[in-house]
Design a protein around this motif. Sequence first.
Motif, mmCIF file in Angstrom:
data_model
loop_
_atom_site.group_PDB
_atom_site.id
_atom_site.type_symbol
_atom_site.label_atom_id
_atom_site.label_comp_id
_atom_site.label_asym_id
_atom_site.label_seq_id
_atom_site.Cartn_x
_atom_site.Cartn_y
_atom_site.Cartn_z
ATOM 1 N N SER A 71 0.826 -1.211 0.000
ATOM 2 C CA SER A 71 0.000 0.000 0.000
ATOM 3 C C SER A 71 0.858 1.258 0.000
ATOM 4 O O SER A 71 0.528 2.260 -0.639
ATOM 5 C CB SER A 71 -0.916 -0.002 1.216
ATOM 6 N N GLU A 72 2.009 1.234 0.724
ATOM 7 C CA GLU A 72 2.912 2.380 0.744
ATOM 8 C C GLU A 72 3.552 2.584 -0.624
ATOM 9 O O GLU A 72 3.681 3.723 -1.099
ATOM 10 C CB GLU A 72 3.990 2.175 1.810
ATOM 11 N N LEU A 73 3.966 1.479 -1.253
ATOM 12 C CA LEU A 73 4.579 1.586 -2.576
ATOM 13 C C LEU A 73 3.580 2.151 -3.586
ATOM 14 O O LEU A 73 3.923 3.002 -4.410
ATOM 15 C CB LEU A 73 5.070 0.215 -3.029
ATOM 16 N N GLU A 74 2.334 1.710 -3.518
ATOM 17 C CA GLU A 74 1.312 2.221 -4.441
ATOM 18 C C GLU A 74 1.075 3.715 -4.228
ATOM 19 O O GLU A 74 0.834 4.452 -5.174
ATOM 20 C CB GLU A 74 0.007 1.445 -4.237
ATOM 21 N N HIS A 80 -1.711 3.847 -11.465
ATOM 22 C CA HIS A 80 -1.610 3.756 -12.925
ATOM 23 C C HIS A 80 -0.258 3.190 -13.343
ATOM 24 O O HIS A 80 -0.188 2.298 -14.204
ATOM 25 C CB HIS A 80 -1.820 5.134 -13.540
ATOM 26 N N ALA A 81 0.826 3.700 -12.739
ATOM 27 C CA ALA A 81 2.164 3.228 -13.116
ATOM 28 C C ALA A 81 2.354 1.766 -12.748
ATOM 29 O O ALA A 81 2.927 0.978 -13.508
ATOM 30 C CB ALA A 81 3.234 4.090 -12.445
ATOM 31 N N PHE A 96 2.084 -8.322 -8.746
ATOM 32 C CA PHE A 96 3.234 -7.497 -9.123
ATOM 33 C C PHE A 96 3.612 -6.532 -7.999
ATOM 34 O O PHE A 96 4.793 -6.272 -7.766
ATOM 35 C CB PHE A 96 2.914 -6.714 -10.399
ATOM 36 N N ARG A 97 2.601 -5.963 -7.277
ATOM 37 C CA ARG A 97 2.914 -5.050 -6.179
ATOM 38 C C ARG A 97 3.763 -5.742 -5.114
ATOM 39 O O ARG A 97 4.720 -5.169 -4.587
ATOM 40 C CB ARG A 97 1.622 -4.511 -5.560
ATOM 41 N N VAL A 98 3.409 -6.985 -4.792
ATOM 42 C CA VAL A 98 4.158 -7.736 -3.773
ATOM 43 C C VAL A 98 5.573 -8.014 -4.260
ATOM 44 O O VAL A 98 6.555 -7.855 -3.512
ATOM 45 C CB VAL A 98 3.419 -9.041 -3.428
ATOM 46 N N ILE A 99 5.714 -8.431 -5.538
ATOM 47 C CA ILE A 99 7.043 -8.718 -6.086
ATOM 48 C C ILE A 99 7.887 -7.444 -6.117
ATOM 49 O O ILE A 99 9.074 -7.450 -5.781
ATOM 50 C CB ILE A 99 6.896 -9.322 -7.498
ATOM 51 N N ALA A 100 7.265 -6.327 -6.509
ATOM 52 C CA ALA A 100 8.004 -5.062 -6.580
ATOM 53 C C ALA A 100 8.522 -4.644 -5.208
ATOM 54 O O ALA A 100 9.619 -4.100 -5.089
ATOM 55 C CB ALA A 100 7.103 -3.968 -7.158
ATOM 56 N N CYS A 101 7.739 -4.875 -4.155
ATOM 57 C CA CYS A 101 8.201 -4.541 -2.803
ATOM 58 C C CYS A 101 9.461 -5.332 -2.436
ATOM 59 O O CYS A 101 10.318 -4.849 -1.692
ATOM 60 C CB CYS A 101 7.098 -4.826 -1.780
ATOM 61 N N GLU A 102 9.571 -6.572 -2.959
ATOM 62 C CA GLU A 102 10.742 -7.398 -2.663
ATOM 63 C C GLU A 102 11.959 -7.004 -3.505
ATOM 64 O O GLU A 102 13.089 -7.058 -3.027
ATOM 65 C CB GLU A 102 10.398 -8.876 -2.930
#
Length: 445
Positions: A71-74, A80-81, A96-102
């Motif tokens: 949620s913080e990363l978003e 949109h990005a 993808f959000r979870v993978i991007a956080c890692e």
Amino acid sequence: MSALDRFINDAAARLELGYRARSVVNVLAGWIASHPLGLDGLAQQFEQAGLGAQFRSWQRPTEPSRPVLASELEHAVRTHALVTMARRAGFPPGTFRVIACELLPGLVALASASGPVRAAALGPAGLHRPRGLTPAPARTVQGLALRGMLWMLAGVVLIGFTTWLHLKIRAPHWVAPVITEQRDARLSMHQYGDRLLVQGRLPSEAARRQVWNALTALYGRDNVRGGIELDPATRPPRWLDRLSARIAQLEGDGLLLDFNGDALRVDTSAMVAEQRLEVSRLLRHHFADLQTTGLWGPGLAALATLPAHAEATTVVEALNRTTLKFRAGSAALTGDSADTVDAVAAALTLLPASTRIEVAAHTDSTGHADASLLLSQQRAAAVVQALQERGVPASMLVATGLGQQYPVADNRDDAGRARNRRITYTVRAPERDAGTAVAVAWQDR
């Protein structure tokens, strides 16, 4: 093997991404490299989203990398990005959000150590030059010219499409999010006779209707004037439901209530004494969590009428009519006690510096006696500290905790326990702290 390749292999094994790890890393790396201001601009964007400490830890290999929530990363990257990158990497947006956080902390570390990390670019395919053509017979010149024009048109279309595709692939993923500064909700209500002037700012139409309907039902639609601005950037007010439920009790000619975020300003000076006391009592009871100024009570009234050179015993008698409240089970004064502490301090500073005042805290019988004694000592010390911060000399004050030893009411009901939770003031003999005290009965209101 490059550092980026090692990173991709580690991501493939650790997150079980397999061959898709390279696609994900390339998309994220391309997003990092596409920011127009580089890593400094990316750091500034995360700072604006409240994630500056996390981003700085990623840039410093000597520090442990601080994690970031999806949620913080978003919030920092914007939905949109993230959706765009997820689509290019071939993953659902949530996954993808979870993978991007890692992966993002490691990629930022790589970019900080060795310059911008860029996604692998797709080179345009080579164009084969056509073989030479033999001269055509004269009868076929016209046909060849027509076919040449068609091939030229097809070439222009192909070049245009290739250029568009190339720009689409290499276009920056970065979409600068707009961080909107949130503001406090505000609602001001000033009653003139049977009319009411309302002004304020609330976050939604539902909140506005909630207040407006309650006011028009009480005063009549023609008697409510003013307006409430709608501002989605406004924080939801914590006091709105309580106010709507008790708005019929909070009325009186001349009453002003001004809610502003977590603060409440009250003006009852134009009201009759009985109404002032009742409105102040209700506000103390239902809005004790707000930083409230302007409340009225017997103690404040007594302090306001003290003569200029009152004796210490007279001052203490007025002080013992005041009420201070604490948060349940703690030594923290509630927000509605600020005015009372100000008035108590103002009265004490008029006394001779040699005067000794004992500030004693009492509790009800709830809990163990030893714990109550400790809590009462902490509360007395908190009041003494608050008075010192307002200019009362430290040598004038003595903090004493008396626990549940001296009740003034029955502890078997809520009203009695509330009376027993109190602060009392006593004049001490100047020659010794344990000397005979001039005790004045305390009355709770």
